[in-house]
Design a protein around this motif. Structure first.
Motif, PDB file in Angstrom:
ATOM      1  N   UNK A 182     -10.791  -4.610  -4.371  1.00 26.58           N
ATOM      2  CA  UNK A 182     -11.846  -5.509  -3.915  1.00 26.58           C
ATOM      3  C   UNK A 182     -11.372  -6.969  -3.908  1.00 26.58           C
ATOM      4  N   UNK A 183     -10.475  -7.291  -4.833  1.00 28.50           N
ATOM      5  CA  UNK A 183     -10.007  -8.678  -4.944  1.00 28.50           C
ATOM      6  C   UNK A 183      -8.944  -9.032  -3.909  1.00 28.50           C
ATOM      7  N   UNK A 184      -8.291  -7.998  -3.377  1.00 26.70           N
ATOM      8  CA  UNK A 184      -7.110  -8.220  -2.559  1.00 26.70           C
ATOM      9  C   UNK A 184      -7.318  -9.209  -1.403  1.00 26.70           C
ATOM     10  N   UNK A 185      -8.406  -9.076  -0.609  1.00 27.20           N
ATOM     11  CA  UNK A 185      -8.583 -10.035   0.488  1.00 27.20           C
ATOM     12  C   UNK A 185      -8.644 -11.484  -0.018  1.00 27.20           C
ATOM     13  N   UNK A 186      -9.315 -11.708  -1.159  1.00 28.30           N
ATOM     14  CA  UNK A 186      -9.409 -13.065  -1.717  1.00 28.30           C
ATOM     15  C   UNK A 186      -8.030 -13.558  -2.119  1.00 28.30           C
ATOM     16  N   UNK A 187      -7.263 -12.690  -2.772  1.00 23.57           N
ATOM     17  CA  UNK A 187      -5.931 -13.092  -3.236  1.00 23.57           C
ATOM     18  C   UNK A 187      -5.042 -13.446  -2.049  1.00 23.57           C
ATOM     19  N   UNK A 188      -5.148 -12.649  -0.985  1.00 23.46           N
ATOM     20  CA  UNK A 188      -4.347 -12.946   0.202  1.00 23.46           C
ATOM     21  C   UNK A 188      -4.743 -14.299   0.789  1.00 23.46           C
ATOM     22  N   UNK A 189      -6.033 -14.589   0.767  1.00 24.11           N
ATOM     23  CA  UNK A 189      -6.517 -15.888   1.238  1.00 24.11           C
ATOM     24  C   UNK A 189      -5.971 -17.037   0.401  1.00 24.11           C
ATOM     25  N   UNK A 190      -5.815 -16.767  -0.885  1.00 20.69           N
ATOM     26  CA  UNK A 190      -5.351 -17.813  -1.797  1.00 20.69           C
ATOM     27  C   UNK A 190      -3.857 -18.069  -1.677  1.00 20.69           C
ATOM     28  N   UNK A 205      -0.321  -2.913  -0.409  1.00 20.95           N
ATOM     29  CA  UNK A 205      -0.320  -1.650  -1.154  1.00 20.95           C
ATOM     30  C   UNK A 205       1.055  -0.991  -1.054  1.00 20.95           C
ATOM     31  N   UNK A 206       1.491  -0.355  -2.132  1.00 21.32           N
ATOM     32  CA  UNK A 206       2.826   0.211  -2.170  1.00 21.32           C
ATOM     33  C   UNK A 206       2.791   1.467  -3.041  1.00 21.32           C
ATOM     34  N   UNK A 207       2.129   2.488  -2.556  1.00 17.14           N
ATOM     35  CA  UNK A 207       2.024   3.731  -3.334  1.00 17.14           C
ATOM     36  C   UNK A 207       0.798   3.719  -4.219  1.00 17.14           C
ATOM     37  N   UNK A 208       0.569   4.827  -4.967  1.00 17.58           N
ATOM     38  CA  UNK A 208      -0.665   4.944  -5.750  1.00 17.58           C
ATOM     39  C   UNK A 208      -0.776   3.865  -6.829  1.00 17.58           C
TER      40      UNK A 208
END
Ligand code: ADP
Ligand code: MG
Length: 505
Positions: A463-471, A477-480
């Motif tokens: 869920x945080x990933x889009x925000x982190x990318x924005x920052x 993602x790289x595997x499980x």
């Protein structure tokens, strides 16, 4: 005159009861799985769709029900677990109120298939809004499958209160984790939106904790084991280094039922008195066993709270068990660092030179940091901004104490700054700016880093990933449960200590 008071129909009563027991999809999940556990299942499979709002399905390999039992099970106050009020003081099953299935069926579309172990065939039942729609013999495997679709489809007022799919899913998975921890010897499988999300083989408790919270948590656990009179406690408590900033990793089970008991939690916190700080909560997984007559489980509709007959005694017993497990020695952290401060040679405060722009940032108040400088200023400050362009008094003498605090004089007294907190504040403001303006500067890493999460952390991280990318982070993602960090915000560096960086390699 017609009589205005009437006895409500069973279906209306069930809908009202559903208000107490069935708070949302997570409560349905809890009730269904508890029934599977009471039926002696050794393998339980859960499927969730749209956070459980459109589907919660639980299948087990338990003892199953006959055709007649399957129909009666959905009636109000029907249970196989108690027969008389006297038995209420001696409950060993998770359920006993006989209202979960009736409540669920009154506010959803339910289909159920069940077959007893030695029966030639099973039965399939469909109930919608409390009304039976279909009941036929059906070929099935031994055990029971109950699928609850379109929860609250006939109670729009309650449907409105459901949160987003993601929030409801989180709540369901929290319930699942507690259930999986309560019975590690069971095989658990979870599908979310038709995709296999978790598969836990039968295990011992330590392995199960590892499955759910990751290897690091598992390795920091100390065994708890104490018996005294009618009380027995087993399980694990984490040492000092495994305290967390939330209570999310605190589990108490009483006779295999997860309970939320603030008073008991308080006793445990006391056992940690000297190691846990204000914002750090110890992690623990404790299994308390006592004669069922020493506790009343019939005080809460969802049976989350219980009443101990001897609360003080039970609480002290738990505290003692945790205290003993931690041992006096574990209160003193092991460290290679040479003692400093009071116990070392006093060293004089160090004088620092600092770049003026950093100084200016440090002396702005938190409010002003984020805003244009329109706040009320004292007369003297006003003067200083009038005299020169600087709105703040920039001191020229700074002392650094213990590599931790900066002390200096200002016009009206002195200021002491927690260096670390000030630095965090500056990073926070920069990140916030990048997040809202989308103008983050990124810096490619020569050697991309892998970061690995526990399944639970991953749920949040997604869920945080889009925000982190924005920052300004470039994370893929790289595997499980694993991600590759290719770039980071400009001027930053990847730290190997603490926080998110814990799982980095
Ligand atoms: P309670 O669990 O309080 O008895 P419920 O409404 O949850 O009430 O269930 C009613 C009855 O249906 C249970 O007492 C049990 O006999 C039967 N039942 C429900 N789920 C299952 C299951 N998965 N396997 C076998 N029997 C079940
Ligand atoms: Mg039940």
């Amino acid at each position: 005159m017609t009589c205005r008071i009437r006895v409500l129909s069973d279906n209306v009563i069930s809908q009202i009861a559903a208000g107490e027991v069935i708070e949302g999809p997570h409560a349905v999940l809890k009730e269904l799985v508890e029934n599977s556990l009471d039926a002696g299942a050794s393998s339980i499979t859960i499927a969730l769709e749209k956070g459980g709002k459109s589907l919660i399905k639980v299948s087990d390999d338990g003892e199953g029900m006959s055709g007649e039992e399957l129909q009666i099970a959905f009636h109000r106050h029907s249970t196989s677990k108690i027969f008389s009020a006297e038995e209420l003081v001696n409950i060993t099953s998770l359920g006993f109120r006989g209202e979960a299935l009736a409540s669920i069926a009154s506010v959803a579309r339910v289909s159920a298939v069940s077959q007893m172990k030695d029966a030639a065939e099973g039965y399939s039942l469909v109930i919608e809004g409390g009304i039976q729609k279909d009941f036929v013999p059906a070929g099935a495997a031994p055990g029971t499958m109950i699928a609850v679709k379109d929860l609250f489809y006939n109670v729009p007022a309650r449907k409105k209160f459901l949160k987003s799919d993601q929030r409801e899913l989180d709540k369901c998975l929290n319930i699942f984790r507690a259930l999986a921890l309560s019975r590690p010897e069971i095989e658990w499988t979870v599908f979310v939106e038709d995709k296999l999300k978790f598969k836990y083989a039968p295990a011992d408790l330590s392995q199960r904790i590892g499955d759910i919270f990751g290897r690091e948590m598992r390795e920091g656990l100390i065994e708890v084991n104490l018996t005294n009179g009618p009380y027995k406690i087993t399980g694990f408590a984490a040492d000092k280094s495994h305290t967390r900033k939330t209570r999310q990793y605190q589990f108490i089970f009483l006779n295999n039922r997860r309970i939320i008991d603030r008073r008991l939690g308080f006793f445990i916190q006391q056992a940690y008195e000297r190691i846990a700080g204000r914002d750090s909560f110890p992690c623990y997984f404790l299994y308390l066993e006592m004669e069922s007559s020493l506790v009343d489980v019939n005080v809460h509709p969802a049976k989350l709270e219980v009443r101990f007959r001897q609360e003080w005694e039970a609480g002290n017993f738990v505290k003692r068990a945790v205290h003993k497990a931690l041992g006096v020695d574990s209160f003193i952290p092991q460290t290679d660092i040479q003692p400093r401060g009071y116990f070392s040679q006093p060293h004089s405060a160090q004088r620092l030179s600092m770049n003026p722009s950093v100084q200016a940032q440090l002396y702005q108040s938190p409010v002003e940091l984020g805003q244009s400088q329109q706040t009320d200023k004292s007369e003297s400050e006003q003067q200083s901004s009038d005299n020169g362009s600087e709105a703040y008094y920039i001191p020229d003498i700074l002392f650094q104490l213990h590599d931790k605090y900066i002390v200096t004089q200002v016009r009206d007294g002195l200021i002491m700054i927690d260096q670390h907190a000030a630095h965090e504040r500056i990073l926070y403001e920069t990140a916030l700016k990048a997040l809202t303006s989308g103008s983050a500067v990124t810096q490619k890493q020569l050697f991309p880093r892998l970061i690995e999460f526990t399944p639970m952390e991953d749920q949040l991280f997604e869920q945080l990933l889009p925000c982190l990318n924005n920052m300004g982070f470039g994370i893929k993602p790289f595997g499980p449960h694993t991600y590759l960090i290719e770039s980071i915000p400009g001027g930053g560096k990847i730290s190997v200590e603490g926080g998110l960086a814990r799982g980095m390699r």
